[in-house]
Design an enzyme around this catalytic site. Structure first.
Site: not given
Length: 478
Positions: A249, A283
């Site tokens: 990720e 993020c």
């Protein structure tokens, strides 16, 4: 830079024992005032190898532990996190800088993840074919040792996302927190030490060479990493040599698209939070905001009004809206991004303060319609600076949004929900929210497209990635 005489000292968890690191301890700074509030144990490469060995030894017994017992263990860990929520939240704020309310939320979410994972209905053994000649079953079996690497922006949540499904599925774990934020995670290791059999969970932290050694260890069957795209690429190269399973990720450059029919006062505040939650060190933060040209000026004015009301200070101060940037390296990087944008001649709706003195404080900065190719648009800033950009029609904005190399998340805002959803469906990202943002759950997966990652975490899809498929085909006796 003041040192705190009573600074906390942490220990590693290896093979069921809490041990000191064999390297010089790492000084952990409180980003609110740059004081040393903790000394983190720092593992040697030999200790890291010991942790992998411990996980390898513990694997056979843990994989054979009944699933019902593994589920109970997850619930026990959830209860421990809730019982110690305030203590852990304070440690998290001291090492990372986020507001105490956000730290409490992070601990509570982690407990929720463990509880939810304990209830996930995994198809452990399914009959997929049965007739007079044979029975064919598809089984889900654990992989072995899982290397879990967590970042510094949400150090507890993103660690527990990995630990909970790994333990549920019968794997053992070596968890490596970021050297910037190991303290709360190592305290959790102390708490669960008596709940798990020795070696099932090992927690080691230290210098950056540990990550490369862990991801290249041939005894590791699975690597789960959250962090930058550059580091994720290095993890993939390591995994290629050992054929370890990988979930990554990685970075995102999420776009928020604001359609012309929104309630500007309401949406400007929601989009601001989407941009600046956790000081934009997220993020899934909205890092570029596309606003329809017909409302651009009015939206920008309201967005700036929201920004100007924000109070920046220590995360322990209950009256503060944004804490400091999480660490010195990131503070220097973000200041450099702001200075470079100024030197390039970009226009600002708002130039936030960057106070002198102790603490890594940067107030929100808002850039006015920069060129699409400018780094402030094209690159992930990971700090409190965001561009507002004009667009004129849906096709145009979708093309601009999708021109990014990243594809993690995004959001679309509009009163006409059908139109907003049509726009959302055309955005190439792993998750796109409509009229909300940053809602995550253990019930559904999160994964990036393109340079934002590989595989997914959470939900049944994420859990199954911690298992190998085994087919048992049984012919009838003849």
């Amino acid at each position: 830079m003041p040192d705190t005489a009573a600074a906390r000292t942490t220990r590693l968890l290896i093979d069921g024992e809490l041990v000191a690191g064999n390297r010089e301890p790492i000084r952990i700074l409180d980003p609110a005032d740059e004081s040393v509030f903790a000394w983190s144990a720092s593992a040697s490469l030999e200790q890291l190898s010991d942790a992998v060995s411990a996980a390898e030894r513990a694997f056979p017994a843990w994989r054979n532990t009944p699933v019902s017992r593994r589920r109970r263990t997850l619930r026990e860990i959830a209860a421990l996190l809730r019982e110690h929520e305030e203590e852990l939240a304070v440690l998290l704020t001291r090492e990372q800088g986020k507001r105490l309310t956000e730290s409490r939320g992070e601990i509570d979410r982690s407990a929720w993840w463990f509880d939810h994972m304990a209830e996930i209905d995994v198809p452990w053994d399914e009959v997929v074919e049965e007739d007079d000649e044979r029975t064919v079953r598809v089984r889900r079996v654990p992989m072995g040792v899982v290397a879990a690497l967590a970042p510094w922006n949400f150090p507890v949540t993103l660690a527990m996302w990995k630990v909970a499904p790994a333990l549920l599925t019968g794997n053992t774990v070596v968890l490596k927190p970021s050297p910037y934020t190991p303290v709360a995670t190592l305290r959790i290791a102390e708490l669960v030490c008596g709940v798990l059999p020795a070696g099932v969970l090992n927690v080691v932290t230290g210098e950056h060479d540990l990550g490369a050694a862990l991801t290249s260890d041939p005894r590791v069957a699975r690597i789960v990493f959250t962090g930058s795209t550059a580091t994720g690429s290095a993890v993939m190269r390591s995994a290629a040599a050992t054929m370890a399973s990988v979930t990554l990720e990685l970075g995102g450059n999420d776009a928020a698209v604001v359609l012309p029919d929104v309630d500007i006062d309401v949406v400007a505040e929601k989009v601001f939070l989407a941009c600046f939650t956790n000081n934009a060190q997220y993020c899934l933060a909205s890092k570029r905001v596309y606003v329809h040209a017909s409302i651009y000026d009015e939206f920008a004015e309201q967005f700036v009004r929201v920004a100007e009301r924000v109070r920046v200070g220590s995360g322990l101060d209950p009256d503060v809206d944004l804490g400091p940037v999480a660490n010195r390296d990131q503070y220097i990087r973000v200041r450099g991004l702001i200075e470079a944008a100024t030197h390039r001649g970009l226009s600002f709706h708002l130039r936030g303060a960057i106070p002198e003195g102790q603490g890594f404080y940067i107030h929100p900065h808002v850039v006015d319609d920069p060129p699409e190719a400018d780094p402030v648009v094209a690159e992930e800033s990971f700090g409190p600076i965001v561009p507002l950009l004009r667009f004129h029609d849906d096709d145009e904005v979708i093309e601009r949004v999708n021109a990014s190399a990243y594809g993690l998340g995004g959001s679309v805002w509009g009163a006409d929900q059908e139109r907003a959803e049509r726009v959302a469906q055309r955005i190439d990202s792993g998750i796109v929210w409509v009229n909300e943002t940053q809602r995550l759950s253990p019930a559904f997966p999160l994964g990036g497209h393109r340079m934002s990652g590989l595989g997914s975490e959470n939900g049944l899809d994420g859990v199954l990635q911690y298992t190998n498929v085994q087919v048992i085909s049984i012919g009838r006796n003849t």
